[in-house]
Design a protein around this motif. Structure first.
Motif, PDB file in Angstrom:
ATOM      1  N   GLN A 158       8.912  -0.274   6.323  1.00  0.00           N
ATOM      2  CA  GLN A 158       9.034  -0.880   7.709  1.00  0.00           C
ATOM      3  C   GLN A 158       7.661  -1.087   8.877  1.00  0.00           C
ATOM      4  O   GLN A 158       7.612  -1.814   9.491  1.00  0.00           O
ATOM      5  N   HIS A 159       7.100  -0.430   8.901  1.00  0.00           N
ATOM      6  CA  HIS A 159       5.971   0.372   9.255  1.00  0.00           C
ATOM      7  C   HIS A 159       4.627  -0.216   8.997  1.00  0.00           C
ATOM      8  O   HIS A 159       4.591  -1.401   9.516  1.00  0.00           O
ATOM      9  N   GLN A 160       4.843  -0.276   7.712  1.00  0.00           N
ATOM     10  CA  GLN A 160       3.723  -0.801   7.349  1.00  0.00           C
ATOM     11  C   GLN A 160       4.027  -2.568   7.439  1.00  0.00           C
ATOM     12  O   GLN A 160       2.600  -3.902   7.323  1.00  0.00           O
ATOM     13  N   SER A 161       5.015  -3.521   7.351  1.00  0.00           N
ATOM     14  CA  SER A 161       5.419  -4.482   7.357  1.00  0.00           C
ATOM     15  C   SER A 161       5.405  -4.811   9.167  1.00  0.00           C
ATOM     16  O   SER A 161       4.955  -6.454   8.662  1.00  0.00           O
TER      17      SER A 161
ATOM     18  N   ALA B 136       0.703  -1.414  -0.109  1.00  0.00           N
ATOM     19  CA  ALA B 136       0.061  -0.124   0.434  1.00  0.00           C
ATOM     20  C   ALA B 136       0.584   1.615  -0.002  1.00  0.00           C
ATOM     21  O   ALA B 136       1.935   1.828   1.125  1.00  0.00           O
ATOM     22  N   PRO B 137       1.015   2.546  -1.185  1.00  0.00           N
ATOM     23  CA  PRO B 137       1.293   3.281  -0.683  1.00  0.00           C
ATOM     24  C   PRO B 137       1.056   4.181   0.210  1.00  0.00           C
ATOM     25  O   PRO B 137       0.489   3.925   0.568  1.00  0.00           O
ATOM     26  N   VAL B 138       2.530   5.039   0.392  1.00  0.00           N
ATOM     27  CA  VAL B 138       1.987   6.012   1.578  1.00  0.00           C
ATOM     28  C   VAL B 138       0.842   7.390   1.721  1.00  0.00           C
ATOM     29  O   VAL B 138       0.335   6.802   0.939  1.00  0.00           O
ATOM     30  N   SER B 139      -0.021   7.796   2.970  1.00  0.00           N
ATOM     31  CA  SER B 139      -1.007   7.754   2.171  1.00  0.00           C
ATOM     32  C   SER B 139      -0.943   9.129   2.400  1.00  0.00           C
ATOM     33  O   SER B 139      -2.192   9.981   1.089  1.00  0.00           O
ATOM     34  N   LYS B 140      -0.070   9.851   2.001  1.00  0.00           N
ATOM     35  CA  LYS B 140       0.245  11.379   1.689  1.00  0.00           C
ATOM     36  C   LYS B 140       1.583  12.140   1.414  1.00  0.00           C
ATOM     37  O   LYS B 140       2.171  11.412   2.205  1.00  0.00           O
ATOM     38  N   LEU B 141       1.726  12.419   0.644  1.00  0.00           N
ATOM     39  CA  LEU B 141       2.592  12.859   0.692  1.00  0.00           C
ATOM     40  C   LEU B 141       2.544  15.086   1.004  1.00  0.00           C
ATOM     41  O   LEU B 141       1.794  15.512   0.433  1.00  0.00           O
ATOM     42  N   ILE B 142       4.193  15.445   1.381  1.00  0.00           N
ATOM     43  CA  ILE B 142       3.981  17.110   1.922  1.00  0.00           C
ATOM     44  C   ILE B 142       5.152  17.615   1.668  1.00  0.00           C
ATOM     45  O   ILE B 142       5.929  17.480   1.802  1.00  0.00           O
ATOM     46  N   SER B 143       5.228  18.554   0.762  1.00  0.00           N
ATOM     47  CA  SER B 143       6.563  19.677   0.130  1.00  0.00           C
ATOM     48  C   SER B 143       6.648  20.997   1.136  1.00  0.00           C
ATOM     49  O   SER B 143       4.596  21.284   1.339  1.00  0.00           O
ATOM     50  N   TRP B 144       7.485  21.151   2.104  1.00  0.00           N
ATOM     51  CA  TRP B 144       7.151  22.451   3.003  1.00  0.00           C
ATOM     52  C   TRP B 144       8.448  23.136   2.500  1.00  0.00           C
ATOM     53  O   TRP B 144       9.074  23.449   2.141  1.00  0.00           O
ATOM     54  N   ASP B 145       8.161  24.695   3.015  1.00  0.00           N
ATOM     55  CA  ASP B 145       9.585  25.777   2.549  1.00  0.00           C
ATOM     56  C   ASP B 145      10.086  25.997   4.286  1.00  0.00           C
ATOM     57  O   ASP B 145       9.325  26.577   5.095  1.00  0.00           O
ATOM     58  N   ALA B 146      11.360  25.537   3.663  1.00  0.00           N
ATOM     59  CA  ALA B 146      12.130  25.959   5.621  1.00  0.00           C
ATOM     60  C   ALA B 146      12.696  27.338   6.061  1.00  0.00           C
ATOM     61  O   ALA B 146      12.974  27.784   7.211  1.00  0.00           O
ATOM     62  N   GLY B 147      12.584  27.937   4.188  1.00  0.00           N
ATOM     63  CA  GLY B 147      13.067  29.432   5.321  1.00  0.00           C
ATOM     64  C   GLY B 147      12.139  29.619   5.505  1.00  0.00           C
ATOM     65  O   GLY B 147      12.366  30.864   5.742  1.00  0.00           O
TER      66      GLY B 147
END
Length: 488
Positions: free
Chosen positions: A179-182, A106-117
């Protein structure tokens, strides 16, 4: 790193792939060709069974970008590389996961990009926390999400090591998802085990890329793979005495990546505390004194102490003479390499002490550095010095000194010396110098960069840093017999 290099070339020839046997970390396996037993390491132009290549490394030209949805993404180069990496990684695990864990992936549920600046306390939330001022990439177990900073961390990786370093970081984080999924790890799993497994899973995925099976990326097995391993070195645990040092040293992290690359994802599931402890053997893990930096300035006196230690660890009947007036020893064969060289006909090592000392001058990472690139230090110089001593050892054994196997034996025997210098080594009681935590990382960094400590008498090294590090580790963990069996 400074100090000249003369005749610094690479062994390159027609590259032939060969049948690979599952060798394990240190076993000396053979195959049979025309009824003759042949070591699987007889072909030095080989990276874990793949031919050494020097083609493109990075995003595959013409490949359409992934259509995966990434929350808060802005379509920057970093975003595109990370998203395309996720796509290829998920395709890899879609095939590999059912084979390994006997259930569907099962693919991960969500992807997030952010601005550390953005300012601290500002920005989008990831794993419940604001992302302003957080240059990182991570997997969040609580909501099965992978996220990354597109403005500071990923661009810094790209600038330092190229785009494939971002793919490595994302593959590592996806390893935590696996690791978490399995159920491979739990609340009582030591962090070092989880991190080493994730490094290993990333290595298995990079094998997939190297075999040409990734839709968005390609990698060559010389400079391309070298840069990926160098990026792994850069995110090592810098201070072994820090309680937060739970990811592993550069030596350990590169080893884990190589296990996955060589033996596949199944090998990663076998990494546990016992396996890691076995790899650590008697190697030093912490400084005995919190104020100790492990640095021993390179001088004639310290080099003389090392020579006596070399003679104790790799005994030969005719030890080489060492001169400290420069690398030119008037050698009839003109085998001069800077800043230390070996002349076979006179059995002499020549050292430019000042240049070698400059090579061994540590430039420590600064607190707050995004990527602590520099891994130089005293052992960068001492392991090179050791590698030239190993040429005298090879000469006495009647082994050739000017071919690719010479280069790998030099790295391997330097690993034997390195392990022997551990203060935990029961046979090290009479030595005058000892290994410090971080010394192996300095050796690994050098092997991935100029590679001179894995070179023949003329300073000719191999294009694959992977093979150079693998040879060094074989000596560290397997001893002198392993070097002679592997690199005949």
């Amino acid at each position: 790193m400074s100090g000249g290099r003369t005749r610094r070339t690479l062994w390159m020839t027609a590259l032939l792939s060969m049948t690979v046997l599952s060798a394990g970390l240190l076993s000396a396996c053979n195959q049979t060709i025309d009824g003759r037993a042949v070591s699987i390491y007889d072909n030095p132009f080989n990276v874990a069974g793949l031919p050494v290549t020097d083609g493109p490394s990075g995003p595959r030209p013409g490949a359409p970008n992934s259509a995966l949805r990434v929350e808060n993404a802005e379509g920057t180069d970093a975003d595109l590389i990370a998203t395309n990496a996720i796509d290829d990684i998920q395709q890899f695990w879609k095939q590999t996961y059912p084979e390994l864990f006997k259930t569907q992936f099962a693919p991960v549920s969500k992807l997030i990009s952010w601005d550390a600046g953005e300012d601290e306390g500002e920005g989008i939330r990831f794993c419940g926390l604001r992302t302003g001022g957080v240059p990182n990439a991570a997997y969040c177990m609580r909501d099965d999400t992978i996220g990354w900073d597109r403005t500071i961390l990923l661009p810094a990786l790209i600038d330092a090591f190229g785009p494939m370093s971002v793919v490595m970081v994302i593959a590592h984080e996806y390893g935590h998802s696996i690791q978490h999924q399995s159920g491979l790890v739990g609340d009582d799993t030591p962090t070092i085990v989880a991190e080493q497994q994730a490094d290993c899973f990333a290595g298995a995925f990079f094998r997939h890329i190297a075999e040409g099976d990734a839709a968005h990326f390609t990698i060559n097995t010389s400079d391309g793979l070298n840069d990926v391993l160098a990026a792994t070195v850069s995110v090592r645990d810098v201070d072994p005495n820090d309680p937060e040092s739970v990811h592993g040293s550069a030596f350990e992290r590169v080893t884990a990546v190589q296990i996955g690359f060589t033996d596949g994802a199944e090998s990663c599931t076998k990494i546990d505390e016992n396996e890691i402890d076995t790899r650590r053997a008697d190697l030093p893990q912490k400084f005995s004194d919190a104020d100790d930096d492990g640095e021993l300035p390179v001088t004639r006196e310290t080099l003389e102490s090392f020579v006596r230690s070399f003679e104790s660890l790799l005994k030969i009947s005719d030890p080489p003479t060492v001169t400290y007036d420069g690398t030119n020893t008037n050698c009839p064969e003109d085998t001069v390499t800077e800043p230390v060289s070996y002349c076979a006909s006179t059995n002499t090592i020549g050292v430019d002490v000042e240049a070698l000392a400059e090579l061994g001058t540590a430039e420590r990472p600064h607190r707050g550095d995004i990527i602590p690139l520099n891994v130089s230090g005293d052992y960068s110089a001492y392991v090179l010095f050791a590698s030239r001593y190993t040429l005298a050892v090879q000469k006495e054994a009647g082994q050739p000194l000017n071919n690719p196997q010479t280069a790998l034996r030099s790295a391997c025997l330097s690993g034997v010396i390195t392990a022997g210098l551990s203060s935990e080594n029961p046979e090290a009681t009479e030595l005058e110098v000892w290994l410090s935590p971080g010394d192996l990382d300095e050796a690994v960094s050098g092997l991935l960069s100029d590679g001179l400590s894995a070179s023949d008498i003329n300073g000719v090294t191999l294009p694959s840093g992977f093979s150079r590090v693998d040879a060094f580790r074989s000596g560290v963990l397997g001893g002198e017999d392993t070097c002679n069996l592997r690199y005949r």
